[in-house]
Design an enzyme around this catalytic site. Structure first.
Site, mmCIF file in Angstrom:
data_model
loop_
_atom_site.group_PDB
_atom_site.id
_atom_site.type_symbol
_atom_site.label_atom_id
_atom_site.label_comp_id
_atom_site.label_asym_id
_atom_site.label_seq_id
_atom_site.Cartn_x
_atom_site.Cartn_y
_atom_site.Cartn_z
ATOM 1 N N TRP A 196 0.819 -1.211 0.000
ATOM 2 C CA TRP A 196 0.000 0.000 0.000
ATOM 3 C C TRP A 196 0.856 1.265 0.000
ATOM 4 O O TRP A 196 0.593 2.207 -0.739
ATOM 5 C CB TRP A 196 -0.984 -0.046 1.160
ATOM 6 C CG TRP A 196 -2.147 0.912 1.094
ATOM 7 C CD1 TRP A 196 -2.716 1.538 2.162
ATOM 8 C CD2 TRP A 196 -2.895 1.340 -0.052
ATOM 9 N NE1 TRP A 196 -3.770 2.331 1.737
ATOM 10 C CE2 TRP A 196 -3.899 2.221 0.385
ATOM 11 C CE3 TRP A 196 -2.815 1.066 -1.431
ATOM 12 C CZ2 TRP A 196 -4.812 2.833 -0.477
ATOM 13 C CZ3 TRP A 196 -3.722 1.685 -2.295
ATOM 14 C CH2 TRP A 196 -4.700 2.551 -1.818
ATOM 15 N N ASP A 217 -15.893 -0.997 1.023
ATOM 16 C CA ASP A 217 -14.709 -1.791 1.340
ATOM 17 C C ASP A 217 -15.077 -3.247 1.628
ATOM 18 O O ASP A 217 -14.330 -4.174 1.321
ATOM 19 C CB ASP A 217 -13.999 -1.168 2.565
ATOM 20 C CG ASP A 217 -12.496 -1.392 2.509
ATOM 21 O OD1 ASP A 217 -12.036 -2.092 1.600
ATOM 22 O OD2 ASP A 217 -11.781 -0.864 3.382
ATOM 23 N N LYS A 263 -14.340 -4.852 8.434
ATOM 24 C CA LYS A 263 -14.683 -5.616 7.216
ATOM 25 C C LYS A 263 -13.708 -6.767 7.005
ATOM 26 O O LYS A 263 -14.034 -7.762 6.362
ATOM 27 C CB LYS A 263 -14.780 -4.715 5.984
ATOM 28 C CG LYS A 263 -13.549 -3.859 5.687
ATOM 29 C CD LYS A 263 -12.525 -4.528 4.821
ATOM 30 C CE LYS A 263 -11.222 -3.767 4.843
ATOM 31 N NZ LYS A 263 -10.159 -4.312 4.052
ATOM 32 N N VAL A 315 0.611 -10.420 6.423
ATOM 33 C CA VAL A 315 -0.150 -10.190 7.651
ATOM 34 C C VAL A 315 -1.644 -10.344 7.333
ATOM 35 O O VAL A 315 -2.145 -9.727 6.405
ATOM 36 C CB VAL A 315 0.034 -8.742 8.165
ATOM 37 C CG1 VAL A 315 -0.030 -8.679 9.670
ATOM 38 C CG2 VAL A 315 1.267 -8.102 7.607
HETATM 39 N N1 LIG Z 1 -2.463 -3.662 0.363
HETATM 40 C C1 LIG Z 1 -3.571 -2.985 0.147
HETATM 41 O O1 LIG Z 1 -4.184 -3.108 -0.904
HETATM 42 C C2 LIG Z 1 -4.090 -2.029 1.194
HETATM 43 C C3 LIG Z 1 -5.073 -1.121 0.830
HETATM 44 C C4 LIG Z 1 -5.575 -0.246 1.794
HETATM 45 C C5 LIG Z 1 -5.070 -0.292 3.089
HETATM 46 N N2 LIG Z 1 -4.109 -1.194 3.389
HETATM 47 C C6 LIG Z 1 -3.614 -1.176 4.771
HETATM 48 O O2 LIG Z 1 -2.307 -0.611 4.769
HETATM 49 C C7 LIG Z 1 -1.503 -1.219 5.777
HETATM 50 C C8 LIG Z 1 -0.234 -1.749 5.130
HETATM 51 O O3 LIG Z 1 -0.631 -2.773 4.238
HETATM 52 P P1 LIG Z 1 0.332 -3.375 3.124
HETATM 53 O O4 LIG Z 1 -0.533 -4.117 2.188
HETATM 54 O O5 LIG Z 1 1.217 -2.334 2.575
HETATM 55 O O6 LIG Z 1 1.142 -4.414 4.022
HETATM 56 P P2 LIG Z 1 2.453 -5.160 3.630
HETATM 57 O O7 LIG Z 1 2.449 -6.453 4.356
HETATM 58 O O8 LIG Z 1 2.665 -5.192 2.158
HETATM 59 O O9 LIG Z 1 3.542 -4.159 4.278
HETATM 60 C C9 LIG Z 1 4.517 -4.552 5.073
HETATM 61 C C10 LIG Z 1 5.530 -3.416 5.127
HETATM 62 O O10 LIG Z 1 5.530 -2.847 6.429
HETATM 63 C C11 LIG Z 1 6.851 -2.444 6.730
HETATM 64 N N3 LIG Z 1 7.262 -3.118 7.963
HETATM 65 C C12 LIG Z 1 7.501 -4.441 8.156
HETATM 66 N N4 LIG Z 1 7.853 -4.678 9.437
HETATM 67 C C13 LIG Z 1 7.842 -3.479 10.067
HETATM 68 C C14 LIG Z 1 8.113 -3.079 11.403
HETATM 69 N N5 LIG Z 1 8.464 -3.939 12.349
HETATM 70 N N6 LIG Z 1 7.981 -1.773 11.686
HETATM 71 C C15 LIG Z 1 7.608 -0.862 10.751
HETATM 72 N N7 LIG Z 1 7.363 -1.201 9.459
HETATM 73 C C16 LIG Z 1 7.467 -2.493 9.144
HETATM 74 C C17 LIG Z 1 7.732 -2.837 5.567
HETATM 75 O O11 LIG Z 1 7.900 -1.720 4.733
HETATM 76 C C18 LIG Z 1 6.915 -3.912 4.872
HETATM 77 O O12 LIG Z 1 7.141 -4.021 3.485
HETATM 78 C C19 LIG Z 1 -2.363 -2.314 6.389
HETATM 79 O O13 LIG Z 1 -2.926 -1.880 7.595
HETATM 80 C C20 LIG Z 1 -3.454 -2.572 5.366
HETATM 81 O O14 LIG Z 1 -4.669 -2.987 5.931
HETATM 82 C C21 LIG Z 1 -3.592 -2.047 2.486
#
Ligand SMILES: NC(=O)c1ccc[n+]([C@@H]2O[C@H](COP(=O)([O-])OP(=O)(O)OC[C@H]3O[C@@H](n4cnc5c(N)ncnc54)[C@H](O)[C@@H]3O)[C@@H](O)[C@H]2O)c1
Length: 346
Positions: free
Chosen positions: A12, A242, A189, A277
């Site tokens: 994201w 969502d 959700k 996650v």
């Molecule tokens: N992926 C989507 O489509 C999407 C869309 C909307 C909202 N979100 C929300 O955004 C948030 C991030 O989601 P994502 O998909 O990018 O997750 P992801 O699993 O892709 O991101 C993980 C990232 O978090 C960082 N990270 C890992 N360990 C860490 C630590 N100990 N401390 C700090 N940073 C650390 C790193 O940059 C890692 O790449 C989530 O809460 C998710 O619900 C995601």
């Protein structure tokens, strides 16, 4: 043009960085993981999470948070929910007066039952904290697929600034003052998506999924109302919007984990198979506690928690949902229905 720091370089954070950079903003993406920073700088692509999508030249990637945040007007918190508190503690060391924080993580803090904007506000009480949420899979946003979101903020002026910053030809942003409602919709959700996935894994049909989604949003709205949110938020982008995308898309890791659990995997096996996650699991636990705290009936969330944490057989959980005490569809809004016909006066 704004200068923006994105904190977190997962799917994201990277997709939002690409979106903002394409609109001409100057973007720095920070990651705590050195290998991730090296990979993004070397390949100019997030090979693991957004393969085939090139980072525009106006994105800088760094593992130096002080450098990343300096001279920026907006800080986007894009780390998974379980890292939000600790990451906010790091961000707090370099935050400047006036910098606007945009939380895009979706979840609840398990120990405190706070929403994530509340966690960030606790750490940085002197900066405006906003939330951006809605039906927005990173994989689609990074490819310029038309998407809509809502930004929640205490001040209209701040909400409109974030709206103007993120808005583009392919990313439409609405504003709302209901920060808590937006966050509850986005977090809860994920639990319903686990239920929808379990239903798919059990090879139930579209009827079942539609039922889970509709009754799921009824539960989310009930809790949201008790917690001071507006009912309208749950009929909006961060509510039903969502919910639809998460319960129907294979991009959803919560739904994918649910499918595995419905097909007989244990929770641990499902999480390790999805390899990312699965935030709905932690949120299920927090939501169940919130339901008890506010004395709100949340039968789907209760059954999902029993399947996840008490090894309840998913088929039995569905049977228990179907055979609950019979009830009216909207018993909590009876006054509205009495305006049509008041059954008690018959
Ligand atoms: N992926 C989507 O489509 C999407 C869309 C909307 C909202 N979100 C929300 O955004 C948030 C991030 O989601 P994502 O998909 O990018 O997750 P992801 O699993 O892709 O991101 C993980 C990232 O978090 C960082 N990270 C890992 N360990 C860490 C630590 N100990 N401390 C700090 N940073 C650390 C790193 O940059 C890692 O790449 C989530 O809460 C998710 O619900 C995601």
């Amino acid at each position: 043009m704004e200068r923006i720091c994105i904190v977190g370089a997962g799917s994201w954070g990277t997709a939002l960085g690409i979106l903002l950079a394409k609109s001409g903003h100057s973007v720095t993406i920070w990651s705590i993981m050195n290998e991730e920073v090296e990979m993004l700088n070397q390949h100019r692509e997030h090979i693991d999470k957004l393969p085939g999508i090139t980072l525009p030249d106006n994105i800088m990637v760094t593992n130096n948070l002080e450098e990343g945040m300096s001279q920026t007007g907006i800080v986007v918190m894009a780390v998974p929910s379980k890292f939000v508190r600790n990451t906010a503690k790091l961000v707090k060391q370099y935050i400047q007066p006036g910098q606007i924080i945009v939380n895009v993580a979706k979840g609840l803090e398990e120990e405190t039952l706070l929403t994530l904007a509340e966690v960030i506000e606790e750490e940085m009480p002197n900066n405006p904290v906003t939330v951006l949420s809605g039906p927005s899979h990173a994989e689609e946003v990074a490819k310029n697929i038309p998407t809509t979101c809502v930004v929640g903020a205490r001040s209209k002026q701040v909400a409109e600034k974030i709206q103007d910053t993120f808005m583009s030809k392919t990313f439409r942003v609405y504003t709302s003052p209901d920060i808590r409602g937006i966050e509850l919709g986005g977090a809860l959700k994920n639990v319903i998506a686990l239920a929808a996935g379990i239903s798919d894994g059990l090879k139930f049909g579209d009827n079942t999924k539609a039922a889970l989604m509709t009754r799921g949003i009824a539960e989310i709205s009930r809790l949201g109302l008790a917690m001071g949110a507006s009912i309208h938020t749950f009929g909006g982008l961060s509510g039903v919007g969502d919910l639809i995308v998460t319960c129907t898309s294979m991009h959803s890791r919560n739904r994918r984990a649910g499918i595995l659990i419905g097909s007989g995997y244990t929770l641990e096996e499902a999480i390790s198979e999805v390899k990312m996650v699965v935030e709905g699991v932690n949120t299920a636990n927090a939501a169940y506690k919130l339901a008890q705290k506010y004395n709100i009936e949340m039968p789907i969330i209760e059954q999902v928690s029993k399947v996840l944490f008490e090894n309840k057989n998913p088929k039995e959980a569905v049977e228990d949902l179907m055979l609950r005490d019979k009830t009216k569809e909207h018993k909590e809004y009876e006054m509205d229905f009495n305006k049509i016909i008041n059954w008690e006066e018959e």
